[in-house]
Design an enzyme around this catalytic site. Sequence first.
Site, PDB file in Angstrom:
ATOM      1  N   GLY A 263      49.518  26.914  22.826  1.00  0.00           N
ATOM      2  CA  GLY A 263      50.464  27.411  23.331  1.00  0.00           C
ATOM      3  C   GLY A 263      51.669  27.127  22.315  1.00  0.00           C
TER       4      GLY A 263
ATOM      5  CB  SER B 118      46.177  27.183  19.074  1.00  0.00           C
ATOM      6  OG  SER B 118      46.998  27.801  18.363  1.00  0.00           O
TER       7      SER B 118
END
Length: 552
Positions: free
Chosen positions: A132, A218
Amino acid sequence: MSLIPRRSFLSRLSLASAAVAAGGFTFPVQAGRDQFVEVEIAPGRLRGVRHEGVNIFRGIPYGGKVSGNRRFRRPGPVEPWAGVRSSVFGAPAMQPPRQNEPAPAEDCLFLNIWTPANDNRKRPVMFYNHGGGFVIGSGASQSQDGSNLARNFDVVVVQTNHRLGLFGFLYLDEIAGEEYAGSGNMGMLDIVAGLKWVHDNIAQFGGDPENVMIFGESGGGAKTSCLYAMPSAASYFNKASIESGPGVRMTPKEVAAETTAMLLRTLNIAPADWRKLLDIPAADLLAVQNRLPFVPPFIDKDNPKKKPTPGAGGFGPVVDGKVLPGHPFDPTAPSISKNKPLLVGWNEDEYNFFIWQRKEVDLLKMDFEGLKKKLEPFHGADTAKMIATYRKTMPDASAPDIFVAISSIAMMGLGSIDIAEKKANQHGAPVYLYNFGYKSEKKILDTDYPMGTPHAMDISFKFNNEVPPKDPSQPSESFFGGSRPERFIASHHFAELWTTFARTGKPAAADVPEWPAYNLEDRPTMRIDTRCEVIDNRFAEELAMWKSIGKV
């Protein structure tokens, strides 16, 4: 290094992650059939849920207050509680609301544990950092549920919520004094506090405090990159995995100071009056954050001698010379983790995620003239060489195929290879390079173009959450992974490789070839799929091209 500017890419990444996170994919606990298990820790007694052979403890406080007079500072102590604390997810950090989770809140320092048993067996601990970017996410989404890893591979899984956005990364060191030292990295220091909690308590949950692997995808990969270079984290883990999020460089403190000045100007607060930030409601600060550039200006590196491009905006880890002494992998791999094994890699079709999220379906209709027009604004005279190289190495590929291949390696591959090369150059603990390549047959929106192996698809695979349904007569389809049963094999391979690495420091799995450590001669890469294979010097011609135009 990137096909598109790094700031633009990370904006896409954060917004895309927000789209997935807002879907609220969380596992419900079937309390009617579950048993309870209790454990005593220093602040009080915890009640967990035993569900299908796994003890689940949710919402354990690992740090205290970070609101009010603790905003932008180290957490207060965990307050003891009376009675038994039930297993419910804790509040995620300040961000847009998340479905099936508590309302976001400033006081968000909670962690979740999945363990086969509270039996002091000293299992390997897998400590996951959620994605995120640095602005959204939590430790409670369905794809990263730790039950199957714990149940099927006898490990303990831990995930934290931690401060995000300006609440975790507003750099005040130069205007706020010693009390706020490290303010630009509070979100990272929260994770360190979670690691310390694990060191002090995980034995009571069946985990080995001396065998802890940190990993993340990520933005979680970027967080893991930072932890790998942080002195305060060094004693709490002994191996790491950076997945589709190579954090080679972070925000210089000069840029972070510009961002702080921008925020204060937006709020009409003089630097000397910065303490007014402590009185603004958290929801109002979040609203202001959303009006500023969304992500930090991660530093591109067009060539080894180019200096970072300045520019304010966004919030993320700050190279402050103390908490984060330098860029995680620039100019070298961090010496502090020289003896800690490392996994690093990316998905073969990362960019398909962004086509899906942004509904950029016109990209899937482009011809080679359109491909040239798409690339030229970013690569100028190098565009022709780039296209020629990929048309040679991918002779049957369409223009969209080549665009996705170029975008995917530029976003995640070049940084991952950079990390592997620098780690190998240390001649310390081994580094292992991978590509995830299982191809989902699901189509991107209303097109005939398959998802392939998009960004974020690896999460459910490595957590072994791609498994056959309990009722074979029921259809089974995952969000990105599709419906073909072959995906269960790829998921088992991925999970077994990762859990074996957590246990021993060397990834291995049944029916998978031996995975050699990366070196600068053979350059072996493990391609993870239903049939895994080691490929030496993968993308050799493409990488030679990228190097010739100064992108690596």
